[in-house]
Design a protein around this motif. Structure first.
Motif, PDB file in Angstrom:
ATOM      1  N   UNK A 325       0.794  -1.244   0.000  1.00  0.00           N
ATOM      2  CA  UNK A 325       0.000   0.000   0.000  1.00  0.00           C
ATOM      3  C   UNK A 325       0.818   1.281   0.000  1.00  0.00           C
ATOM      4  N   UNK A 326       2.075   1.218   0.438  1.00  0.00           N
ATOM      5  CA  UNK A 326       2.859   2.434   0.657  1.00  0.00           C
ATOM      6  C   UNK A 326       3.569   2.873  -0.616  1.00  0.00           C
ATOM      7  N   UNK A 327       2.824   3.511  -1.489  1.00  0.00           N
ATOM      8  CA  UNK A 327       3.401   3.954  -2.755  1.00  0.00           C
ATOM      9  C   UNK A 327       2.799   5.286  -3.175  1.00  0.00           C
ATOM     10  N   UNK A 328       3.464   5.942  -4.102  1.00  0.00           N
ATOM     11  CA  UNK A 328       3.087   7.295  -4.475  1.00  0.00           C
ATOM     12  C   UNK A 328       1.764   7.405  -5.193  1.00  0.00           C
ATOM     13  N   UNK A 368       3.152  -3.493   9.952  1.00  0.00           N
ATOM     14  CA  UNK A 368       3.815  -4.765   9.630  1.00  0.00           C
ATOM     15  C   UNK A 368       4.871  -4.624   8.533  1.00  0.00           C
ATOM     16  N   UNK A 369       5.094  -3.402   8.026  1.00  0.00           N
ATOM     17  CA  UNK A 369       6.118  -3.141   6.999  1.00  0.00           C
ATOM     18  C   UNK A 369       5.878  -3.960   5.734  1.00  0.00           C
ATOM     19  N   UNK A 370       4.617  -4.080   5.323  1.00  0.00           N
ATOM     20  CA  UNK A 370       4.284  -4.900   4.159  1.00  0.00           C
ATOM     21  C   UNK A 370       5.020  -4.455   2.909  1.00  0.00           C
ATOM     22  N   UNK A 371       4.997  -3.156   2.635  1.00  0.00           N
ATOM     23  CA  UNK A 371       5.562  -2.648   1.382  1.00  0.00           C
ATOM     24  C   UNK A 371       7.069  -2.726   1.371  1.00  0.00           C
ATOM     25  N   UNK A 372       7.696  -2.335   2.457  1.00  0.00           N
ATOM     26  CA  UNK A 372       9.161  -2.345   2.475  1.00  0.00           C
ATOM     27  C   UNK A 372       9.708  -3.775   2.440  1.00  0.00           C
TER      28      UNK A 372
END
Length: 397
Positions: A325-328, A368-372
């Motif tokens: 989810x962590x994207x531009x 949970x740091x899914x994206x990284x």
């Protein structure tokens, strides 16, 4: 007592001779590039090293490649490009390099052996390092883009640590594929928004000439500046949706042998596809995975790029936001992390000269740091493919 006296005498002699300085004062048993050790003396797996020390990618040795340790050679380097002032929706990818490194901490927890590819890149005999980040200004895009090009070029244009050797399949002698006939290291860049690929391709061009590109992304990124951003100024016309347009205009891309994967964005109109064709790209829509599967996608990629040198650019938004989810600029309907990793493993044997992963913006991630973690695991596949395939062509005698 006798040994202590001799050691003290040697130290005094070094100081008197003018050869001592703080950089040389290291423990007697210090090893600059240690072999990775992930098991205790009793054979049990140990996690001690995962949480200690500074956070580099997969706990690789940190080398100050751009400053005081620029003389140290390497085969593959990770370098950060903390730039996000070319993004159109969510900023925050300047923190991507740090986030990806944090997400990579457990990559070597069990030793780092890649079962599907049959290789442990960390024990492959290559010198793999983390060079930290390129210093990038957040105040001036033009200057920042030049900093990224210069930093990448400073790493890429060196000679690699390891000799080229022989082809892994045939055993025949290899010759370099670079323009200058030298063996150069490979650089994996941690973005940063996708604008950084324009200076990276300029760097690649200086060493390899026009390059075939494999681009995983939900967006085309070949838009004309008048369509994407409106181009109120020349600098505003260079952003994370237009960098491939400019790369094509500058002749950096090998026309007809480059391809997008995971495309699923809306368009300004079908003319966007015409413009994409003119930029030299073929396309794989994200939904094609439902009809041709990962094998079909791998086949289309390999048929398009052939057996020449390839640059690999991965936008984390090629993965569905359910997994990353962590994207531009998130777009639903993407591939799963497992599917993208499978496709990347299908690139085994291609001569990937360098790669990047971009648009990781940790502020939007889960606890949970899914994206990284997904970004780190994707790069683990890329690193494994690189470790298996030397950058050379068979010498025909």
């Amino acid at each position: 007592m006798h040994f202590s006296f001799l050691l003290s005498f040697a130290l005094l002699f070094a100081i008197a001779s003018g050869h001592a300085d703080h950089r040389d004062q290291v423990p007697l048993d210090y090893v600059r590039f240690p072999e990775p050790i992930y098991r205790g003396s009793n054979g049990e797996v140990t996690a001690d090293a995962i949480f200690s020390g500074i956070t580099t990618f997969a706990k690789l040795p940190w080398v100050q490649c751009l400053t005081r340790e620029r003389h140290i050679p390497f085969d593959i380097a990770f370098i950060g490009a903390p730039f996000d002032t070319g993004t159109s929706y969510r900023p925050g990818a300047r923190f991507g390099p740090a986030g990806i490194r944090a997400g990579s901490r457990r990559l070597t927890l069990y030793g780092g052996y890649n079962v599907p590819l049959g290789v442990n890149p960390f024990n492959s005999g290559l010198r793999i390092v983390d060079c930290g980040d390129i210093p990038v200004t957040p105040y001036d895009n033009k200057f920042a883009i030049q900093q990224i090009e210069d930093g990448h070029k400073a790493l890429l244009q060196r000679e690699a640590y390891s000799p080229l050797g022989n082809d892994t399949m045939t055993g025949q002698k290899l010759s370099p594929i670079s323009l200058d006939g030298k063996v150069h290291p490979r650089v994996i860049t941690l973005g940063g928004d996708h604008t950084i690929v324009l200076p990276l391709l300029r760097s690649i061009y200086s060493t390899y000439g026009p390059i075939s590109v494999i681009h995983f992304d939900s967006h085309l990124d070949t838009w004309k500046p008048s369509v994407f951003g409106g181009a109120p100024s020349h600098q505003a016309a260079i952003n994370h949706g237009t960098y491939f347009y400019w790369a094509s205009q500058e002749g950096l891309i090998k026309n007809g042998t480059s391809i997008h994967g995971a495309i699923r964005t809306t368009l300004s109109g079908l003319e966007d596809y015409d413009n994409d064709d003119n930029a030299g790209f073929k396309r794989i829509e994200a939904r094609e995975i439902d009809t041709i599967g990962t094998d079909g996608i791998i086949k289309k990629i390999r048929e398009t790029v052939g057996d020449g040198p390839v640059y690999l650019s991965i936008d984390i938004d090629s993965i569905d936001p359910a997994f990353a989810p962590a994207t531009g600029t998130p777009e639903t309907g993407g591939w799963s992390t497992r599917e993208l990793r499978t496709i990347l493993r299908g690139l085994d044997g291609l001569q990937i000269v360098s790669a990047d992963i971009v648009e990781v913006a940790p502020a939007y991630d889960t606890n949970a740091e899914l994206t990284t973690m997904a970004a780190a695991d994707v790069l683990f596949e890329v690193l494994s493919v690189m470790a298996k395939t030397p950058l050379g062509k068979v010498v025909v005698e």
